[in-house]
Design a protein around this motif. Structure first.
Motif, short mmCIF file in Angstrom:
data_model
loop_
_atom_site.label_atom_id
_atom_site.label_comp_id
_atom_site.label_asym_id
_atom_site.label_seq_id
_atom_site.Cartn_x
_atom_site.Cartn_y
_atom_site.Cartn_z
N ALA A 184 0.83 -1.21 0.00
CA ALA A 184 0.00 0.00 0.00
C ALA A 184 0.86 1.26 0.00
CB ALA A 184 -0.89 -0.02 1.23
N MET A 185 1.97 1.19 0.86
CA MET A 185 2.90 2.32 0.92
C MET A 185 3.52 2.55 -0.45
SD MET A 185 3.21 3.98 3.75
CE MET A 185 4.81 4.70 3.78
N ALA A 186 3.86 1.40 -1.11
CA ALA A 186 4.48 1.48 -2.43
C ALA A 186 3.54 2.15 -3.45
CB ALA A 186 4.87 0.08 -2.87
N LEU A 187 2.24 1.82 -3.34
CA LEU A 187 1.26 2.41 -4.28
C LEU A 187 1.23 3.94 -4.13
CD1 LEU A 187 -1.73 -0.10 -4.20
CD2 LEU A 187 -0.28 0.45 -6.15
N VAL A 188 1.24 4.40 -2.84
CA VAL A 188 1.25 5.85 -2.59
C VAL A 188 2.55 6.44 -3.10
CG1 VAL A 188 1.15 7.63 -0.81
CG2 VAL A 188 -0.26 5.61 -0.59
N ASP A 189 3.67 5.74 -2.78
CA ASP A 189 5.00 6.20 -3.19
C ASP A 189 5.12 6.30 -4.72
OD1 ASP A 189 6.96 7.12 -1.57
OD2 ASP A 189 8.26 5.36 -1.82
N LEU A 190 4.42 5.36 -5.36
CA LEU A 190 4.44 5.33 -6.83
C LEU A 190 3.89 6.66 -7.39
CD1 LEU A 190 5.34 2.94 -8.61
CD2 LEU A 190 2.92 2.32 -8.89
N SER A 191 2.86 7.13 -6.72
CA SER A 191 2.26 8.40 -7.17
C SER A 191 3.20 9.57 -6.88
CB SER A 191 0.93 8.65 -6.45
OG SER A 191 0.11 7.53 -6.59
N ILE A 192 3.94 9.44 -5.72
CA ILE A 192 4.81 10.58 -5.36
C ILE A 192 6.17 10.49 -6.06
CG2 ILE A 192 5.95 11.80 -3.46
CD1 ILE A 192 3.71 10.62 -1.62
N ASN A 193 6.84 9.31 -5.91
CA ASN A 193 8.23 9.18 -6.42
C ASN A 193 8.40 8.20 -7.58
OD1 ASN A 193 9.14 10.85 -4.27
ND2 ASN A 193 8.99 9.08 -2.92
N GLN A 194 7.31 7.59 -8.00
CA GLN A 194 7.34 6.58 -9.07
C GLN A 194 8.31 5.44 -8.67
OE1 GLN A 194 7.92 10.08 -10.46
NE2 GLN A 194 5.69 10.09 -10.26
N GLN A 195 8.25 5.04 -7.40
CA GLN A 195 9.14 3.95 -6.93
C GLN A 195 8.38 2.90 -6.11
OE1 GLN A 195 12.22 5.64 -4.62
NE2 GLN A 195 13.31 6.48 -6.40
N LEU A 196 8.93 1.66 -6.17
CA LEU A 196 8.33 0.58 -5.33
C LEU A 196 9.26 0.26 -4.15
CD1 LEU A 196 7.07 -1.93 -8.02
CD2 LEU A 196 5.66 -0.64 -6.48
N ILE A 197 10.06 1.23 -3.74
CA ILE A 197 11.15 0.97 -2.78
C ILE A 197 10.66 0.39 -1.45
CG2 ILE A 197 11.19 3.37 -1.95
CD1 ILE A 197 14.27 1.17 -2.34
N VAL A 198 9.55 0.88 -0.94
CA VAL A 198 9.07 0.38 0.37
C VAL A 198 8.64 -1.08 0.25
CG1 VAL A 198 7.51 0.81 2.29
CG2 VAL A 198 8.26 2.71 0.88
N TYR A 199 7.93 -1.35 -0.88
CA TYR A 199 7.48 -2.73 -1.12
C TYR A 199 8.68 -3.68 -1.21
CZ TYR A 199 4.86 -6.59 -3.30
OH TYR A 199 4.31 -7.78 -3.60
N SER A 200 9.72 -3.24 -1.95
CA SER A 200 10.89 -4.12 -2.09
C SER A 200 11.57 -4.34 -0.73
CB SER A 200 11.88 -3.56 -3.12
OG SER A 200 12.34 -2.30 -2.68
N ILE A 201 11.61 -3.30 0.09
CA ILE A 201 12.21 -3.47 1.45
C ILE A 201 11.37 -4.49 2.24
CG2 ILE A 201 12.62 -2.33 3.67
CD1 ILE A 201 13.35 0.22 2.07
N GLY A 202 10.04 -4.31 2.16
CA GLY A 202 9.13 -5.22 2.88
C GLY A 202 9.33 -6.66 2.45
N ILE A 203 9.28 -6.88 1.09
CA ILE A 203 9.44 -8.25 0.56
C ILE A 203 10.78 -8.84 1.02
CG2 ILE A 203 9.77 -9.60 -1.55
CD1 ILE A 203 6.94 -8.93 -1.54
N MET A 204 11.84 -8.06 0.90
CA MET A 204 13.19 -8.57 1.23
C MET A 204 13.28 -8.91 2.72
SD MET A 204 15.07 -9.08 -1.19
CE MET A 204 14.08 -9.13 -2.65
N ALA A 205 12.84 -7.95 3.53
CA ALA A 205 12.94 -8.15 4.99
C ALA A 205 12.16 -9.40 5.41
CB ALA A 205 12.39 -6.94 5.72
N VAL A 206 10.92 -9.54 4.88
CA VAL A 206 10.11 -10.70 5.26
C VAL A 206 10.73 -12.00 4.75
CG1 VAL A 206 7.87 -11.82 4.89
CG2 VAL A 206 7.95 -9.42 5.50
N SER A 207 11.13 -12.00 3.45
CA SER A 207 11.64 -13.27 2.88
C SER A 207 12.96 -13.69 3.51
CB SER A 207 11.76 -13.16 1.36
OG SER A 207 12.68 -12.12 1.05
#
Ligand code: ADP
Length: 540
Positions: free
Chosen positions: A114-137
């Motif tokens: 969800a954070m990534a979706l908002v970020d996408l609108s602001i910075n056009q990045q999925l950085i938060v999502y990638s951090i989340g996926i990496m940290a969890v996995s």
């Protein structure tokens, strides 16, 4: 294809059996929860910071220019509240641990999406999502099925959200592609982490099994050891008992041997005593019979002379009388000695100690012997270092002692020999020595001549009469004076008898009870009796 998917989803966990599998999941769950606790704290700190930061942005008019910040602000509030709730209410709910864990993972992934979706609108990045996926996995343990389901569903959210919120084609494209890559990467990493954990668990299981096996064998070993120790202790005890029994038997055997030896010694002593006694009686009988025979024969001869009317001349008559006289003395001496020895044995023999001049007693009795000695061809030499010496003694007994020693000195010497009598003082003792240069006494007999009935081999003293009680009587008389007697002798050279009498006096005795040197007749009588063993004597 399905086969590979099935292999991908199940492979490692299949190698763990039912109960162990349950244990593995429990362990994974507790690891996850403790790591999620850290994440929750980090998220709270980060979101507090971001709420403040974006809140300040609202005051600066950032929200008015970019309304997406408002959504980000709300999401940070959510991202702050849910970890707080997690820590505060759910983390320690033991009943729902598995659901709490799954809930936290879903929250982490969906929230970052969800954070990534908002970020996408602001910075056009999925950085938060990638951090989340990496940290969890990387840090949480999920089985492949779970990770596929979570990541793919979050990817759908990303994809749908992008399509709905973005209108630029390159952003949609890159977002969908990047999201897909992230999801696949997350699934693969999760799978690898899961595999590692399973293998680790299996390894630990083997170690535990081996440890348990080792512990079991150690217990078995310890049991065997204690059993063996007990057996050994028992065997040892038995051995000690056996040794004790054998020792007791040995001691018993030794004791009976000892008893036997003692009895044997006693028997030998008794036999020896019997032998000596037997010899003594034979001797005594001989000693009694010889003078009796002589007297008897002489009487018979005189009788036959009278019967046949033969006149006996004076010289012959005097010889016969002399012979009978001497043999009467021999009988008297023998009987006296036997009576005295018996008295000494039964304790009735008493000596009468008086303070007397010992020099005079010894000198007088020596002088009275001189005529007899000279008659038999012996020189008697008297010598005293002292003029007078008064000690406690019984004069009659001292006379008997000296006479006995002198008669032996004459009896066991060859004519023309010398007999020395000397007196001196030494170390509070009066020493009397009687020395001859006669036949001597063999060394092995020197100790026994003072014993009763002992005579040196008849062959060496052949032709000399005696009973074997003279020296024994002398020894007893000396000991009654608290003195000692000893002999030094060399075979063929002569003997020396040494008497040591203590230099003491008795109280309550008056010197006046003086030694009245018996009149000459008395002394002659005494000498005759003591010298009756020596034949060549003239009695007048
Ligand atoms: P006996 O009546 O036989 O003389 P004693 O007890 O007086 O008995 O002496 C024991 C033995 O000691 C004698 O038989 C003799 O063999 C030995 N004996 C004693 N005095 C002398 C001596 N002066 N010289 C050699 N032998 C002696």
């Amino acid at each position: 294809m399905n086969k590979y998917i099935a292999l991908f989803l199940h492979s490692e966990i299949n190698s763990i059996s039912g109960n162990d599998r349950k244990q593995f999941f429990e362990k994974s769950l507790s690891v996850n929860l403790s790591r999620e606790k850290t994440y929750a704290i980090l998220l709270i700190i980060w979101n507090v910071f971001m709420v403040v930061y974006i809140g300040l942005g609202a005051l600066n008019g950032t929200w008015a220019r970019m309304p997406e910040y408002k959504y980000e602000f709300y999401l940070h509030i959510v991202g702050l509240l849910i970890p707080v709730l997690f820590l505060w209410r759910f983390l320690n709910k033991s009943k729902f641990k598995s659901s709490v864990n799954l809930g936290f993972i879903l929250f982490a992934v969906y929230w970052t999406a969800a954070m990534a979706l908002v970020d996408l609108s602001i910075n056009q990045q999925l950085i938060v999502y990638s951090i989340g996926i990496m940290a969890v996995s990387v840090s949480l343990i999920m089985n492949p099925k779970e990770s596929c389901l979570i990541y793919i569903s979050s990817y759908i959210l990303i994809a749908v959200g992008t399509l709905l919120t973005q209108n630029r084609a390159e952003i949609i494209e890159s977002s969908i592609l990047n999201g897909l890559i992230l999801v696949v990467l997350g699934i693969v990493i999760s799978k690898i982490i899961f595999s590692f954990n399973v293998k680790d668990f299996i390894k630990n299981l083997t170690i535990e099994a081996k440890t348990a096996e080792l512990e079991r064998s150690q217990i078995i070993l310890e049991r065997a050891l204690s059993e063996r120790t007990e057996e050994l202790a028992l065997a040892n005890e038995q051995l000690v008992q056996e040794i004790n029994v054998s020792h007791a038997l040995e001691i018993q055997a030794l004791e009976s041997e000892l008893k036997y030896q003692k009895k044997l010694i006693a028997l030998n002593e008794a036999m020896e005593y019997e032998k000596i006694r037997g010899e003594f009686f034979t001797n005594i009988s001989h000693e009694l019979r010889t003078p009796l025979n002589i007297i008897f024969c002489t009487l018979q001869m005189i009788n036959s002379f009278i019967k046949n009317g033969i006149e006996i001349d004076k010289v012959r008559m005097s010889r016969y009388m002399n012979l009978m006289h001497q043999n009467c003395y021999r009988l008297t001496r023998l009987i006296n000695n036997i009576i005295d020895i018996t008295k000494i044995d039964s304790g009735y023999f008493k000596i009468n100690l008086r303070n007397q001049n010992i020099v005079k007693i010894v000198e007088d009795i020596t002088l009275s012997v001189i005529p007899f000695a000279e008659y038999n061809g012996f020189n008697v030499i008297f010598n005293s270092e002292m003029e007078e010496k008064v000690i406690a003694c019984d004069p009659d007994m001292i006379e008997r002692i000296i006479l006995n020693l002198l008669s032996n000195a004459i009896k066991f010497s060859v004519p023309n020999g010398n007999i020395y009598i000397s007196l001196f003082e030494m170390n509070n003792y009066v020493i009397i020595k009687v020395r001859d240069n006669g036949i001597g006494i063999p060394e092995d007999k020197q100790r026994t001549i003072f014993d009763r009935f002992i005579q040196v081999d008849k062959s060496t003293s052949r032709g000399r009469e005696g009973s074997g009680i003279g020296l024994s009587l002398v020894k007893s008389l000396v000991e009654m004076h608290n003195g000692i007697i000893d002999v030094i002798s060399e075979l063929g050279k002569g003997s020396e008898f040494i008497i040591e009498l203590p230099d003491v006096t008795v109280k309550s005795d008056q010197e006046s009870a003086e030694y009245s040197s018996n009149n000459l007749v008395d002394k002659t009588e005494v000498v005759r009796i003591e010298f009756s063993d020596i034949y060549t004597m003239e009695y007048k």
